[in-house]
Write a protein that holds these residues in place. Structure first.
Motif, PDB file in Angstrom:
ATOM      1  N   MET A   1       0.865  -0.807  -0.120  1.00 48.46           N
ATOM      2  CA  MET A   1      -0.017   0.399  -0.076  1.00 48.46           C
ATOM      3  C   MET A   1       0.936   1.526  -0.247  1.00 48.46           C
ATOM      4  O   MET A   1       1.999   1.037   0.655  1.00 48.46           O
ATOM      5  CB  MET A   1      -0.917   0.002   1.298  1.00 48.46           C
ATOM      6  CG  MET A   1      -1.856   1.125   1.138  1.00 48.46           C
ATOM      7  SD  MET A   1      -2.601   1.397   2.713  1.00 48.46           S
ATOM      8  CE  MET A   1      -3.480  -0.349   3.269  1.00 48.46           C
ATOM      9  N   GLY A   2       0.826   1.767  -1.391  1.00 48.97           N
ATOM     10  CA  GLY A   2       1.332   3.623  -0.765  1.00 48.97           C
ATOM     11  C   GLY A   2       0.209   4.468  -0.493  1.00 48.97           C
ATOM     12  O   GLY A   2      -0.874   4.397  -0.315  1.00 48.97           O
ATOM     13  N   TRP A   3       0.779   5.573  -0.551  1.00 51.23           N
ATOM     14  CA  TRP A   3       0.249   7.150   0.056  1.00 51.23           C
ATOM     15  C   TRP A   3       0.618   8.248  -1.035  1.00 51.23           C
ATOM     16  O   TRP A   3       1.845   8.168  -1.376  1.00 51.23           O
ATOM     17  CB  TRP A   3       0.777   7.277   1.606  1.00 51.23           C
ATOM     18  CG  TRP A   3       0.692   6.576   2.488  1.00 51.23           C
ATOM     19  CD1 TRP A   3       1.576   5.353   2.578  1.00 51.23           C
ATOM     20  CD2 TRP A   3      -0.550   5.539   2.704  1.00 51.23           C
ATOM     21  NE1 TRP A   3       1.052   4.035   3.595  1.00 51.23           N
ATOM     22  CE2 TRP A   3      -0.223   4.078   3.838  1.00 51.23           C
ATOM     23  CE3 TRP A   3      -2.105   6.490   3.170  1.00 51.23           C
ATOM     24  CZ2 TRP A   3      -1.378   3.567   4.787  1.00 51.23           C
ATOM     25  CZ3 TRP A   3      -2.933   5.627   4.169  1.00 51.23           C
ATOM     26  CH2 TRP A   3      -2.365   4.168   4.588  1.00 51.23           C
ATOM     27  N   THR A   4      -0.614   8.732  -0.965  1.00 48.76           N
ATOM     28  CA  THR A   4      -0.030  10.065  -1.620  1.00 48.76           C
ATOM     29  C   THR A   4      -0.444  11.897  -1.233  1.00 48.76           C
ATOM     30  O   THR A   4      -1.801  11.173  -0.333  1.00 48.76           O
ATOM     31  CB  THR A   4      -0.902  10.270  -3.184  1.00 48.76           C
ATOM     32  OG1 THR A   4      -0.109  11.228  -3.648  1.00 48.76           O
ATOM     33  CG2 THR A   4      -1.732   9.873  -3.550  1.00 48.76           C
ATOM     34  N   ILE A   5      -0.514  12.625  -1.353  1.00 48.93           N
ATOM     35  CA  ILE A   5      -0.881  13.656  -1.150  1.00 48.93           C
ATOM     36  C   ILE A   5      -1.438  14.645  -2.323  1.00 48.93           C
ATOM     37  O   ILE A   5      -1.059  14.856  -2.997  1.00 48.93           O
ATOM     38  CB  ILE A   5      -0.112  14.536   0.318  1.00 48.93           C
ATOM     39  CG1 ILE A   5       1.406  15.064  -1.107  1.00 48.93           C
ATOM     40  CG2 ILE A   5       0.334  13.833   1.588  1.00 48.93           C
ATOM     41  CD1 ILE A   5       2.186  15.912   0.226  1.00 48.93           C
ATOM     42  N   GLU A   6      -3.050  15.658  -1.472  1.00 46.74           N
ATOM     43  CA  GLU A   6      -2.974  16.608  -2.583  1.00 46.74           C
ATOM     44  C   GLU A   6      -2.648  18.383  -1.487  1.00 46.74           C
ATOM     45  O   GLU A   6      -2.637  17.959  -0.153  1.00 46.74           O
ATOM     46  CB  GLU A   6      -4.297  16.864  -2.464  1.00 46.74           C
ATOM     47  CG  GLU A   6      -5.156  16.572  -1.594  1.00 46.74           C
ATOM     48  CD  GLU A   6      -6.821  16.508  -2.351  1.00 46.74           C
ATOM     49  OE1 GLU A   6      -7.091  17.188  -3.171  1.00 46.74           O
ATOM     50  OE2 GLU A   6      -7.470  15.525  -2.435  1.00 46.74           O
ATOM     51  N   ARG A   7      -3.158  18.629  -2.113  1.00 42.81           N
ATOM     52  CA  ARG A   7      -2.719  20.435  -1.521  1.00 42.81           C
ATOM     53  C   ARG A   7      -3.865  21.195  -1.988  1.00 42.81           C
ATOM     54  O   ARG A   7      -3.214  21.979  -2.360  1.00 42.81           O
ATOM     55  CB  ARG A   7      -1.120  20.567  -1.128  1.00 42.81           C
ATOM     56  CG  ARG A   7       0.187  20.308  -1.221  1.00 42.81           C
ATOM     57  CD  ARG A   7       1.247  20.785  -1.659  1.00 42.81           C
ATOM     58  NE  ARG A   7       2.140  19.755  -1.247  1.00 42.81           N
ATOM     59  CZ  ARG A   7       3.206  19.913  -0.102  1.00 42.81           C
ATOM     60  NH1 ARG A   7       3.187  21.110   0.878  1.00 42.81           N
ATOM     61  NH2 ARG A   7       3.868  19.083   0.108  1.00 42.81           N
ATOM     62  N   PRO A   8      -4.688  20.875  -1.214  1.00 48.42           N
ATOM     63  CA  PRO A   8      -5.759  22.266  -1.627  1.00 48.42           C
ATOM     64  C   PRO A   8      -6.163  23.336  -0.819  1.00 48.42           C
ATOM     65  O   PRO A   8      -5.958  23.319   0.816  1.00 48.42           O
ATOM     66  CB  PRO A   8      -7.412  21.040  -1.786  1.00 48.42           C
ATOM     67  CG  PRO A   8      -6.466  20.781   0.201  1.00 48.42           C
ATOM     68  CD  PRO A   8      -5.539  20.277  -0.562  1.00 48.42           C
TER      69      PRO A   8
END
Length: 78
Positions: A1-8
């Motif tokens: 499992m991997g992860w990511t981010i968003e920057r709203p």
């Protein structure tokens, strides 16, 4: 499992890779990097994917209320 981010809007939202709400061009993060990003001020986990597990791992019951949450002292950022 991997992860990511968003920057709203200057904030940070963590997502599991493959989440329908994750940005297609978001960086792939290790679990260690995801936990580090979660400690950034204003960071939160997506409520629609497995990233919500970070909320459950990070927060402990607030002794001042039956439904409140407080950061775990053992995991507080430096």
């Amino acid at each position: 499992m991997g992860w990511t981010i968003e920057r709203p809007g200057g904030g940070v939202v963590l997502h599991e890779l493959g989440c329908i709400r994750a940005p297609a061009d978001g960086p792939e993060l290790s679990l260690d990097d995801a936990v580090t990003a979660y400690t950034w001020p204003g960071a939160r986990a997506c409520g629609k994917c497995a990233a919500e597990v970070l909320d459950r791992l990070w927060k402990v019951p607030d002794p001042d209320g039956p439904h409140g949450n407080a950061p775990s002292p053992g995991l507080a950022p430096f």
